[in-house]
Design a protein around this motif. Structure first.
Motif, PDB file in Angstrom:
ATOM      1  N   ALA A  16      46.725  34.143  34.947  1.00  0.00           N
ATOM      2  CA  ALA A  16      46.955  34.861  33.680  1.00  0.00           C
ATOM      3  C   ALA A  16      45.597  35.703  33.140  1.00  0.00           C
ATOM      4  O   ALA A  16      45.636  36.689  32.714  1.00  0.00           O
ATOM      5  N   TRP A  17      44.634  34.706  32.975  1.00  0.00           N
ATOM      6  CA  TRP A  17      43.281  35.151  32.708  1.00  0.00           C
ATOM      7  C   TRP A  17      42.759  36.385  33.513  1.00  0.00           C
ATOM      8  O   TRP A  17      42.034  37.085  33.276  1.00  0.00           O
ATOM      9  N   LEU A  18      42.912  35.975  34.672  1.00  0.00           N
ATOM     10  CA  LEU A  18      42.334  36.919  35.912  1.00  0.00           C
ATOM     11  C   LEU A  18      43.180  38.406  35.737  1.00  0.00           C
ATOM     12  O   LEU A  18      42.567  39.199  35.835  1.00  0.00           O
ATOM     13  N   PHE A  19      44.457  38.377  35.352  1.00  0.00           N
ATOM     14  CA  PHE A  19      45.133  39.561  35.251  1.00  0.00           C
ATOM     15  C   PHE A  19      44.569  40.283  33.836  1.00  0.00           C
ATOM     16  O   PHE A  19      44.502  41.474  33.781  1.00  0.00           O
ATOM     17  N   LEU A  20      44.294  39.389  32.910  1.00  0.00           N
ATOM     18  CA  LEU A  20      43.766  40.057  31.582  1.00  0.00           C
ATOM     19  C   LEU A  20      42.186  40.410  31.554  1.00  0.00           C
ATOM     20  O   LEU A  20      41.845  41.336  30.642  1.00  0.00           O
ATOM     21  N   LEU A  21      41.700  39.799  32.677  1.00  0.00           N
ATOM     22  CA  LEU A  21      40.186  40.236  32.624  1.00  0.00           C
ATOM     23  C   LEU A  21      39.776  41.482  32.512  1.00  0.00           C
ATOM     24  O   LEU A  21      38.815  41.941  32.022  1.00  0.00           O
ATOM     25  N   PRO A  22      40.366  42.560  33.402  1.00  0.00           N
ATOM     26  CA  PRO A  22      39.777  43.846  33.371  1.00  0.00           C
ATOM     27  C   PRO A  22      40.071  44.494  32.061  1.00  0.00           C
ATOM     28  O   PRO A  22      39.305  45.103  31.631  1.00  0.00           O
ATOM     29  N   SER A  23      41.136  44.315  31.314  1.00  0.00           N
ATOM     30  CA  SER A  23      41.428  44.573  29.856  1.00  0.00           C
ATOM     31  C   SER A  23      40.534  43.901  28.986  1.00  0.00           C
ATOM     32  O   SER A  23      40.109  44.855  28.029  1.00  0.00           O
ATOM     33  N   LEU A  24      40.143  42.741  29.094  1.00  0.00           N
ATOM     34  CA  LEU A  24      39.192  42.096  28.201  1.00  0.00           C
ATOM     35  C   LEU A  24      37.627  42.523  28.359  1.00  0.00           C
ATOM     36  O   LEU A  24      37.049  43.067  27.361  1.00  0.00           O
ATOM     37  N   ILE A  25      37.466  43.132  29.717  1.00  0.00           N
ATOM     38  CA  ILE A  25      36.181  43.604  30.037  1.00  0.00           C
ATOM     39  C   ILE A  25      36.085  44.891  29.172  1.00  0.00           C
ATOM     40  O   ILE A  25      35.008  45.345  28.418  1.00  0.00           O
ATOM     41  N   PHE A  26      37.068  45.962  29.395  1.00  0.00           N
ATOM     42  CA  PHE A  26      36.925  47.420  28.544  1.00  0.00           C
ATOM     43  C   PHE A  26      37.137  47.058  27.047  1.00  0.00           C
ATOM     44  O   PHE A  26      36.429  47.759  26.326  1.00  0.00           O
ATOM     45  N   LEU A  27      37.923  46.015  26.856  1.00  0.00           N
ATOM     46  CA  LEU A  27      37.979  45.696  25.283  1.00  0.00           C
ATOM     47  C   LEU A  27      36.514  45.366  24.527  1.00  0.00           C
ATOM     48  O   LEU A  27      35.813  45.940  23.458  1.00  0.00           O
ATOM     49  N   VAL A  28      35.959  44.588  25.455  1.00  0.00           N
ATOM     50  CA  VAL A  28      34.445  44.203  24.924  1.00  0.00           C
ATOM     51  C   VAL A  28      33.452  45.201  25.012  1.00  0.00           C
ATOM     52  O   VAL A  28      32.678  45.378  23.840  1.00  0.00           O
ATOM     53  N   MET A  29      33.595  46.028  25.940  1.00  0.00           N
ATOM     54  CA  MET A  29      32.591  46.925  26.448  1.00  0.00           C
ATOM     55  C   MET A  29      32.778  48.382  25.331  1.00  0.00           C
ATOM     56  O   MET A  29      31.779  48.920  24.871  1.00  0.00           O
ATOM     57  N   PHE A  30      33.984  48.702  25.095  1.00  0.00           N
ATOM     58  CA  PHE A  30      34.149  49.893  24.323  1.00  0.00           C
ATOM     59  C   PHE A  30      34.900  49.813  22.750  1.00  0.00           C
ATOM     60  O   PHE A  30      34.953  50.689  22.191  1.00  0.00           O
ATOM     61  N   THR A  31      35.044  48.481  22.508  1.00  0.00           N
ATOM     62  CA  THR A  31      35.562  48.000  21.197  1.00  0.00           C
ATOM     63  C   THR A  31      34.695  47.013  20.341  1.00  0.00           C
ATOM     64  O   THR A  31      34.012  47.405  19.224  1.00  0.00           O
ATOM     65  N   LEU A  32      34.572  45.900  20.937  1.00  0.00           N
ATOM     66  CA  LEU A  32      33.923  44.872  20.179  1.00  0.00           C
ATOM     67  C   LEU A  32      32.348  45.309  20.402  1.00  0.00           C
ATOM     68  O   LEU A  32      31.752  44.851  19.116  1.00  0.00           O
TER      69      LEU A  32
END
Length: 297
Positions: A16-32
């Motif tokens: 599950a975390w591997l599937f979420l990882l790309p979205s989390l990367i974009f969330l961190v890079m472009f939001t957080l």
């Protein structure tokens, strides 16, 4: 057996975390990361007079409230939100009620009402600029036809912001109509039929059954509309550029000018933080104030 369950647990969670990882990367890079960077920058003086950013603590925030232009943009944005948010949402509700009926031409009406939503904001601004333009604009031509005087809606400090509000309502009402239309079509018809058999009028049905069941959609629409009210800038660049005399200036346009015109990155970061805090507070009041009154099932 216990080890097998534990192995399956870690395997499922890792997948599950591997599937979420790309979205989390974009969330961190472009939001957080931009949010944290902006917060840090708000404590520094970073403009054309400083070669390197200088830490000044909370001075940017204190100077911000002393800035007359910022105060004007802040108050304008509150009025802008008060004018656009409830009006857009409830007009969207009215349009949804209108086109939800099984009448001839309802499909065409839905397309007509939704069409402004798909138009880019810049294009919509140019359309309404043609309406508002003195001398040869559509509104002034209609006034001349009826023998009335000429109006310069965008050039008058008392009408410029209202003219922008009207344009934004026209642009957004169809957007909220879609959400309400979907919600209306999910209301069980058995409830309305039973209330009709009990002698309830259309108004009583709406007040006691329909509107309470639409409250989740209403809350969602209010939060989205509030967010939109504090991130609008395209139409100001095209129509007024914040004028006349900052009468139509809004927070995001103030941030835009501070960043790209005056190159004052510390001031723009501070204004951004204030804007984000204000949006979160308004959204929190809307959510926690209405959540207890909402029927989710």
């Amino acid at each position: 057996m216990k080890e097998l369950r534990k192995s399956n647990y870690w395997k499922e969670n890792t997948t599950a975390w591997l599937f979420l990882l790309p979205s989390l990367i974009f969330l961190v890079m472009f939001t957080l990361y931009p949010m944290i960077k902006t917060l840090i920058m708000s404590f520094f003086q970073s403009d054309l007079s400083t070669e390197d950013p200088v830490y000044i603590g909370a001075q940017n925030f204190m100077m911000m409230w002393e800035d007359e232009v910022f105060r004007k943009a802040f108050i304008n944005n509150l009025w802008f939100a008060a004018g656009t948010v409830p009006t857009s949402v409830f007009i969207g509700l009215g349009l949804a009620m209108l086109v939800n009926r099984a009448i001839k031409g309802s499909g065409l009406a839905r397309t007509f009402f939704f069409y402004p939503v798909v138009i880019p904001m810049v294009t919509a601004a140019f359309i309404w600029l043609f309406f508002y333009t003195p001398e040869y604009g559509m509104i002034n031509n209609m006034l001349k036809f009826f023998g009335a005087g000429e109006l310069n809606l965008l050039g008058n400090s008392s009408t410029a912001l209202m003219a922008i509000i009207v344009m934004v309502i026209w642009k957004e009402a169809g957007f909220f109509m879609v959400f309400y239309l979907a919600a209306l079509q999910n209301i069980p018809k058995e409830l309305l039929e039973a209330s009709y058999m009990d002698g309830a009028s259309k108004w009583v049905q709406f007040r006691k059954i329909v509107f309470p069941l639409l409250m989740p959609t209403t809350l969602f629409s209010f939060v989205i509309a509030t967010t939109n009210a504090f991130k609008t800038v395209d139409q100001l660049v095209v129509m007024t550029q914040g004028g006349p005399n900052n009468a139509s200036n809004l927070l995001l346009y103030y941030i835009y000018e501070s960043t790209f015109r005056f190159m004052d990155y510390g001031k723009s970061a501070t204004a951004t933080v204030v804007c984000l805090i204000l949006m979160v507070l308004i959204a929190a009041v809307q959510f926690f104030g209405s959540d207890r009154k909402i029927h989710y099932s």
